[in-house]
Design a protein around this motif. Sequence first.
Motif, PDB file in Angstrom:
ATOM      1  N   VAL A   1       0.834  -1.202   0.000  1.00  0.00           N
ATOM      2  CA  VAL A   1       0.000   0.000   0.000  1.00  0.00           C
ATOM      3  C   VAL A   1       0.873   1.257   0.000  1.00  0.00           C
ATOM      4  O   VAL A   1       0.630   2.210  -0.755  1.00  0.00           O
ATOM      5  CB  VAL A   1      -0.942  -0.011   1.222  1.00  0.00           C
ATOM      6  CG1 VAL A   1      -1.639   1.332   1.366  1.00  0.00           C
ATOM      7  CG2 VAL A   1      -1.973  -1.119   1.077  1.00  0.00           C
ATOM      8  N   ALA A   2       1.912   1.267   0.850  1.00  0.00           N
ATOM      9  CA  ALA A   2       2.804   2.429   0.897  1.00  0.00           C
ATOM     10  C   ALA A   2       3.487   2.644  -0.445  1.00  0.00           C
ATOM     11  O   ALA A   2       3.635   3.785  -0.904  1.00  0.00           O
ATOM     12  CB  ALA A   2       3.844   2.228   2.001  1.00  0.00           C
ATOM     13  N   HIS A   3       3.897   1.559  -1.081  1.00  0.00           N
ATOM     14  CA  HIS A   3       4.541   1.681  -2.386  1.00  0.00           C
ATOM     15  C   HIS A   3       3.580   2.257  -3.426  1.00  0.00           C
ATOM     16  O   HIS A   3       3.967   3.116  -4.226  1.00  0.00           O
ATOM     17  CB  HIS A   3       5.051   0.313  -2.840  1.00  0.00           C
ATOM     18  CG  HIS A   3       5.638   0.317  -4.216  1.00  0.00           C
ATOM     19  ND1 HIS A   3       6.877   0.860  -4.493  1.00  0.00           N
ATOM     20  CD2 HIS A   3       5.152  -0.150  -5.400  1.00  0.00           C
ATOM     21  CE1 HIS A   3       7.130   0.735  -5.785  1.00  0.00           C
ATOM     22  NE2 HIS A   3       6.102   0.140  -6.351  1.00  0.00           N
ATOM     23  N   CYS A   4       2.328   1.792  -3.421  1.00  0.00           N
ATOM     24  CA  CYS A   4       1.351   2.281  -4.396  1.00  0.00           C
ATOM     25  C   CYS A   4       1.099   3.781  -4.221  1.00  0.00           C
ATOM     26  O   CYS A   4       1.087   4.542  -5.199  1.00  0.00           O
ATOM     27  CB  CYS A   4       0.039   1.509  -4.259  1.00  0.00           C
ATOM     28  SG  CYS A   4       0.143  -0.224  -4.781  1.00  0.00           S
ATOM     29  N   PHE A   5       0.932   4.220  -2.987  1.00  0.00           N
ATOM     30  CA  PHE A   5       0.635   5.629  -2.747  1.00  0.00           C
ATOM     31  C   PHE A   5       1.862   6.509  -2.991  1.00  0.00           C
ATOM     32  O   PHE A   5       1.760   7.565  -3.628  1.00  0.00           O
ATOM     33  CB  PHE A   5       0.113   5.832  -1.322  1.00  0.00           C
ATOM     34  CG  PHE A   5      -1.347   5.561  -1.170  1.00  0.00           C
ATOM     35  CD1 PHE A   5      -2.278   6.562  -1.348  1.00  0.00           C
ATOM     36  CD2 PHE A   5      -1.816   4.295  -0.863  1.00  0.00           C
ATOM     37  CE1 PHE A   5      -3.636   6.324  -1.218  1.00  0.00           C
ATOM     38  CE2 PHE A   5      -3.160   4.034  -0.734  1.00  0.00           C
ATOM     39  CZ  PHE A   5      -4.079   5.050  -0.911  1.00  0.00           C
ATOM     40  N   LEU A   6       3.014   6.084  -2.488  1.00  0.00           N
ATOM     41  CA  LEU A   6       4.205   6.918  -2.640  1.00  0.00           C
ATOM     42  C   LEU A   6       4.723   6.905  -4.071  1.00  0.00           C
ATOM     43  O   LEU A   6       5.464   7.819  -4.458  1.00  0.00           O
ATOM     44  CB  LEU A   6       5.290   6.445  -1.666  1.00  0.00           C
ATOM     45  CG  LEU A   6       4.960   6.675  -0.189  1.00  0.00           C
ATOM     46  CD1 LEU A   6       6.101   6.212   0.699  1.00  0.00           C
ATOM     47  CD2 LEU A   6       4.668   8.155   0.083  1.00  0.00           C
ATOM     48  N   SER A   7       4.360   5.888  -4.859  1.00  0.00           N
ATOM     49  CA  SER A   7       4.723   5.934  -6.276  1.00  0.00           C
ATOM     50  C   SER A   7       3.981   7.069  -6.973  1.00  0.00           C
ATOM     51  O   SER A   7       4.533   7.716  -7.884  1.00  0.00           O
ATOM     52  CB  SER A   7       4.409   4.593  -6.948  1.00  0.00           C
ATOM     53  OG  SER A   7       3.013   4.328  -6.935  1.00  0.00           O
TER      54      SER A   7
END
Length: 633
Positions: free
Chosen positions: A555-561
Amino acid sequence: MGCCGSTERTKREWKPLEDRSCTDLPWFLLFTVFCVGMGSICGFTIATGGAGRLVFGYDSYGNTCGQRNEQIEGVRLSGLDQTDKKYVFFLDPCNIDIVQRKIKSMALCVSLCPDEELKTYQDLKRFAMHNGSELCSYELAGHKYPSLPERFDKCPKLPVPPSKSLPVFNRCTPVDISCYAKFAEAVVTFVSDNSVLHRLIGGVIASKEIIVGLCLLALVLSMILMLIIRYISAVLVWILTAMVVLGSLAGTSILWWLYIDHRLTEEAEMTRDNAQALLVYAIAATVFTVILLLLMLFMRKRVALTIALFHVAGKVFIHLPLLTLQPFCTFLALLLFWMYWGLVLLFLGTTGNPVQNEETGLTEFRLTGPLQYMTWYHAVGLIWISEFILACQQMTVAGAVVTYYYTRDKTRLPVTPILSSVLRLMRYHLGTVAKGSFIITLVKIPRLMLMYVHNQLKGKVKIIKYCMLHTNAYAATAINSTSFCTSARDAFVILVENALRVAAINAVGDFVLFLGKILIVTSTAFAGVLLLNYQRDYAEWVLPLIIVCLFAFLVAHCFLSIFEIVVDVLFLCFAIDTKYNDGTPGKEFYMDKALMVIYVKIWYTGGILLKWEIICVSILDKNINILVPCFMS
């Protein structure tokens, strides 16, 4: 060439155009034809019965359960009327081929799944007589089961476990799945004791509410971090700087201390050799540390630019709150496509010509001849269409950020910049997205084929570079409405001219985003430990925490991408702004106040920002472009 015979502009003004034209129209047509081919594969599997065989099931003689069947040449007991026999029953459901991941047992169409354990052949006879469901091969009469010599090969393995049918796929599945323990142990290779596997699964089941709650917490933390990272980016950068400086100084000091210690205790020839080696290492570390410190001193202004970009990116999310929904929309689109793709892949597994397995003698359906290339076509479609969906997200975000950057008065932003960007994408730039995603596909396919080769890491680095270039190419398309290749070339020239700034933004920005991901994962894991503290057995925490941490990182990767895309597009706009504008009348800057302060600080005041300059910025907030001529004079 654009669409409708229009030609691309040879001279570009580098600002969002109102009069746009279609870009890369041939690639859009090619992608459309490719998608039609993907749909044709699905239609072929349905028309030839592959979909029906998957859903309704088929027996080992090629008969589809629940319907009339045609005779298959050379296959005995085929062509039977199985209208009343709607369920697939396996004679030995626990006979699993671990390598091929399928059941090797003979399959029959039956009218009813056994709901109780059948221990003897008399029980099989009684079940057949009372329920009209014969569980042995079709040529064996139910009332003769106990006396037939073929019963050992063509009747189910005793005892027959109680089973029930699956809701959709009509397979008789044992109620007690303990017979699949061998398969589970093969998949989970680290488990040597079944009790460990049962405890881990039991821990997940017992903690399912906590797991769902922690996943929602990770989602909320990711959304909050996107809004507050503008305030903590400077702190994270200082953490990075301190770690690099202290780490390099500490490493160099330790090497010199070890060298001096070896010289003081020099007794043997081997010790002298070690001392010489330590001297070489210490000198090399010293040179590296000096170069690193000089580089950080030289790059400090560009690091300030990175912090300013993060600050402005945070403001973008405040003005464009719908950006936070982009990961949800993209994930939903990918999930729906992957579900469709997986279902068609299963259809392909039961499509083709009937072939008898030489090892088991059972009838299977396989694609032969040119039809077998449909699987490869389908596999390429998985990569291309997935990349197309991700590229649509990048183009949408880039278009919205470009609109934000080139709107001087933020109160006059469109009501829904995200929706406007989506409409522009669908009307003009689907061909560009199709071409960009196809190039990514061409890069990924060889890497996937050679994923076990020694130089796999180099392939990953190239993928990252291509993705970065693609994001900036989409941003250039959003600005100038040019084709993919033209946009990529223009963006590449801009990035090369700002190579040091790009290096600083990539190094510092990637580290800050990585720390953000770690922050979300550790916060979620800490909350998980507190909540799971009420569980009795500590061993049951392992799998739930692993699941939660993996989900939190995803989830963090999806948002911070999304945040990373915003920063990249902002930097491209900033670089274009500073190249073609100088703040004079007619060439006013578009950049935000925070970027203007950094720009003036670095390029006009030699790095010294005086107190009155800050006051000047606040006074001239409504017309900040006056600031630059003020300093230039």
